[in-house]
Every structure is written in structure tokens, then in C-alpha cells.
Design a protein around this motif. Sequence first.
Motif, PDB file in Angstrom:
ATOM      1  N   UNK A   1       0.857  -1.207   0.000  1.00  0.00           N
ATOM      2  CA  UNK A   1       0.000   0.000   0.000  1.00  0.00           C
ATOM      3  C   UNK A   1       0.886   1.248   0.000  1.00  0.00           C
ATOM      4  N   UNK A   2       1.957   1.223   0.799  1.00  0.00           N
ATOM      5  CA  UNK A   2       2.870   2.375   0.854  1.00  0.00           C
ATOM      6  C   UNK A   2       3.515   2.597  -0.518  1.00  0.00           C
ATOM      7  N   UNK A   3       3.987   1.521  -1.141  1.00  0.00           N
ATOM      8  CA  UNK A   3       4.655   1.646  -2.446  1.00  0.00           C
ATOM      9  C   UNK A   3       3.682   2.167  -3.512  1.00  0.00           C
ATOM     10  N   UNK A   4       2.472   1.618  -3.484  1.00  0.00           N
ATOM     11  CA  UNK A   4       1.459   2.024  -4.461  1.00  0.00           C
ATOM     12  C   UNK A   4       1.082   3.495  -4.249  1.00  0.00           C
ATOM     13  N   UNK A   5       0.987   3.867  -2.996  1.00  0.00           N
ATOM     14  CA  UNK A   5       0.615   5.240  -2.657  1.00  0.00           C
ATOM     15  C   UNK A   5       1.676   6.233  -3.149  1.00  0.00           C
ATOM     16  N   UNK A   6       2.949   5.924  -2.911  1.00  0.00           N
ATOM     17  CA  UNK A   6       4.034   6.817  -3.362  1.00  0.00           C
ATOM     18  C   UNK A   6       4.074   6.856  -4.897  1.00  0.00           C
ATOM     19  N   UNK A   7       3.865   5.711  -5.526  1.00  0.00           N
ATOM     20  CA  UNK A   7       3.835   5.660  -6.990  1.00  0.00           C
ATOM     21  C   UNK A   7       2.743   6.552  -7.553  1.00  0.00           C
ATOM     22  N   UNK A   8       1.612   6.587  -6.861  1.00  0.00           N
ATOM     23  CA  UNK A   8       0.498   7.434  -7.300  1.00  0.00           C
ATOM     24  C   UNK A   8       0.802   8.914  -7.059  1.00  0.00           C
ATOM     25  N   UNK A   9       1.415   9.223  -5.902  1.00  0.00           N
ATOM     26  CA  UNK A   9       1.806  10.621  -5.621  1.00  0.00           C
ATOM     27  C   UNK A   9       2.789  11.123  -6.669  1.00  0.00           C
ATOM     28  N   UNK A  10       3.732  10.256  -7.060  1.00  0.00           N
ATOM     29  CA  UNK A  10       4.800  10.645  -7.987  1.00  0.00           C
ATOM     30  C   UNK A  10       4.411  10.464  -9.460  1.00  0.00           C
ATOM     31  N   UNK A  11       3.204  10.012  -9.715  1.00  0.00           N
ATOM     32  CA  UNK A  11       2.659   9.871 -11.076  1.00  0.00           C
ATOM     33  C   UNK A  11       3.450   8.877 -11.918  1.00  0.00           C
ATOM     34  N   UNK A  12       3.886   7.769 -11.313  1.00  0.00           N
ATOM     35  CA  UNK A  12       4.711   6.798 -12.035  1.00  0.00           C
ATOM     36  C   UNK A  12       4.016   6.215 -13.260  1.00  0.00           C
ATOM     37  N   UNK A  13       2.681   6.169 -13.248  1.00  0.00           N
ATOM     38  CA  UNK A  13       1.965   5.559 -14.378  1.00  0.00           C
ATOM     39  C   UNK A  13       1.588   6.560 -15.467  1.00  0.00           C
ATOM     40  N   UNK A  14       1.920   7.826 -15.262  1.00  0.00           N
ATOM     41  CA  UNK A  14       1.565   8.838 -16.269  1.00  0.00           C
ATOM     42  C   UNK A  14       2.660   8.937 -17.331  1.00  0.00           C
ATOM     43  N   UNK A  15       2.280   8.823 -18.578  1.00  0.00           N
ATOM     44  CA  UNK A  15       3.255   8.995 -19.662  1.00  0.00           C
ATOM     45  C   UNK A  15       3.193  10.436 -20.174  1.00  0.00           C
ATOM     46  N   UNK A  16       4.376  11.052 -20.259  1.00  0.00           N
ATOM     47  CA  UNK A  16       4.428  12.423 -20.788  1.00  0.00           C
ATOM     48  C   UNK A  16       5.122  12.457 -22.150  1.00  0.00           C
ATOM     49  N   UNK A  17       5.279  11.280 -22.782  1.00  0.00           N
ATOM     50  CA  UNK A  17       5.995  11.202 -24.065  1.00  0.00           C
ATOM     51  C   UNK A  17       5.420  12.165 -25.108  1.00  0.00           C
ATOM     52  N   UNK A  18       4.104  12.154 -25.231  1.00  0.00           N
ATOM     53  CA  UNK A  18       3.437  13.003 -26.230  1.00  0.00           C
ATOM     54  C   UNK A  18       3.672  14.494 -25.909  1.00  0.00           C
ATOM     55  N   UNK A  19       3.612  14.816 -24.628  1.00  0.00           N
ATOM     56  CA  UNK A  19       3.848  16.206 -24.184  1.00  0.00           C
ATOM     57  C   UNK A  19       5.282  16.627 -24.509  1.00  0.00           C
ATOM     58  N   UNK A  20       6.233  15.733 -24.252  1.00  0.00           N
ATOM     59  CA  UNK A  20       7.638  16.059 -24.520  1.00  0.00           C
ATOM     60  C   UNK A  20       7.898  16.213 -26.022  1.00  0.00           C
ATOM     61  N   UNK A  21       7.237  15.390 -26.849  1.00  0.00           N
ATOM     62  CA  UNK A  21       7.390  15.519 -28.311  1.00  0.00           C
ATOM     63  C   UNK A  21       6.937  16.899 -28.749  1.00  0.00           C
ATOM     64  N   UNK A  22       5.820  17.335 -28.166  1.00  0.00           N
ATOM     65  CA  UNK A  22       5.286  18.669 -28.488  1.00  0.00           C
ATOM     66  C   UNK A  22       6.281  19.755 -28.050  1.00  0.00           C
TER      67      UNK A  22
END
Length: 298
Positions: free
Chosen positions: A80-101
Motif C-alpha cells: 500500500x505504501x509503495x502504491x501510494x508513493x507511486x500514485x503521488x509521484x505519477x509513475x503511471x503517467x506517460x508524458x511522451x506526447x507532451x515532450x514531443x510537443x
Amino acid sequence: MNRTTLTLTSPKNFKFRSLLYSHGWSDLEPFKVRDDDKELRTAVSVSPTKHALVMISERGSKIRLTVDSKAPLNKCEQEIVKKSVGSMFRFNDSLDEFYSLCRKEKHLQWIPKIDGGRMLRSATVFEDIVKMICTTNCSWSLTKIIVNHLTTKLGTHISDGVYSFPSPKTIASQTERWMRKETSSGYRAPYLLEFAERVATKKLSIEHLRTEKMTTDELYNYLRSIKGVGHYAAGNLLKLLGHYDYLSVDSWIRAKFSEIHKNGRKVSDATIEKHYTHYGKWRGLVCWMDMTKEWHKT
DNA sequence: GCGTCCAGGTCTACC
DNA sequence: GGTAGACCTGGACGC
């Protein structure tokens, strides 16, 4: 006090310092930045009665979590702690498209270079919404005071001056008079109480919003159903839910935009909106990064 | 130290 | 749909 050390592998395009200064959240309880930006402390509730102090630091491509709790954490609670920190830090969010722009425009090329744009979230959606209501119609110093009072007076003390953020049930059980007097939240007190009561009694479900597949407009309307969440607050909350179509212009953005792009001349919101229109669904994030560029200078 | 004024975003009533 | 006024606080300012 029991201590556990956990490790997370950070995704590509992740920079600890860029996350800390992504917006003001790291300045609000229960977050605390320590050791010259090298450590972020916060609280994670693994159950309604069990809370942990989590000290987070970067170790190369890994994120180290040093977790203190009054009772030992079992494997499930550690997850739960690991999942919670991953969510706070946005580990599942991809910014590839944003960076290409960003790479296509000279004045935005600095953003992918610092792995910017990943905006820090609280441990829960509830905490994010309460804090966002506390940012409305007041100075940043008052926001800090309200959130500090809420956390230290209603949260559970864990260790070393760190308190857990209060649960919906705890906030909902306070009186409006107490909230006004003890948290300095003023007229926002009834909004916070009503919101906490709706969440505590499950009349309003919010924790699924980080993963739910909803359109931006659907999410916006859902957030606007919460009293105290207006256009600005909903727009900012959308950014924390991975939707960047709204600019959420406030007084600070107006002043900053005027300073950066108009030599201090007054500008309308429509002018600001028009300036970022061609960035499409990323316009809210482009605007935010444009406004906060100086925060990322080392 | 005290009083006054101002800035800030949202809600509600009214047109 | 648009707009005015109330909401409440901390901080700045003048005395």
C-alpha cells in the motif's frame, strides 16, 4: 518505532527535484522537504488506524522509501505504501506526447531536459480536493495555515512532527464553529464539512478518479458538483488527475503571464486562453510550465 | 498596538 | 447567461 526500507524503480523521464517544484504541494502538510531537496517526507495511512511516516529519496534510477510506523507493516501494508508513493509521484503517467510537443518549440525545449511536467499529488484524491478548496480566495500563506491546522489538529501524530492527513470521517465529525475557529478556514468550513461528510458516508466516490476512464468534461462536471470547487479549483484538480485541457487562470497566472509576455500590461483571460490554444489537450500543462519556469532554475 | 483596507475564488440571488 | 455582492482571513499600511 519500526523501520522498513522499500525500493521503487522510477520510470523514464522522472526527476525528483522537478517533481518537488512542480507546484506548491510539497510546501503543504504533511509533506516536508528536507536535506537540501534530497528528501521528501510525508504520511501514508495504510488503514484507518495505522499510519506511516515515509521518507522518500532518490538513489540513481531507484526511489528509496524509509518507512517508520508504530506497529510493524506486513507485506500487504508495505505494498500500500509503495502504491501510494507511486500514485503521488505519477509513475503511471506517460508524458511522451507532451515532450514531443515541447521539443518542436524552442522556448519549451527546457521542459523535457529537466523531465518537468510531472505534478506531485497527495496520498489520496480526498486530500488533494481538501487542499485545493483551501487555496481558493486567499493568499498562499493562509492556505498553509489552514492545511497545517487541519493536519496537526485532526491528523494522527506519527513521528518527528509528522501527522497523517485527517480522514473524511474525522473532518466530518467536527462542528462548523470548531472548523472556523481552529483551522482559520472561515467561510470554507461548511464546504469542507459537507464534502467530508459526503465522502465519509459514501454518497460521493472520488478515489477512483485517478484511474477512471472519463472525459475531461465529465470529470470537470463531477468536480464542480462539490461545493467550494469552482472553475479554477476544478481546472487545477484536473491536472492532478492527468487532464490538461483547462488553464485554470487565477490572479497569480494573470500577473505572471502579463509580466512574461506583455511587459506588465493587463491582459484578459481570453488573451491568455488564446495564447495556449494551439497546444490542444496539453495547453494547461504548457501554460503552467511556462509560468513556473524560474522555479526550476538551479 | 489598533483600526482600516485590500486581495483572493466561489456561491447565490437577481436581472 | 451574465453580473453584483457577500463570504472570511492574513497581511500591509497608516496612525
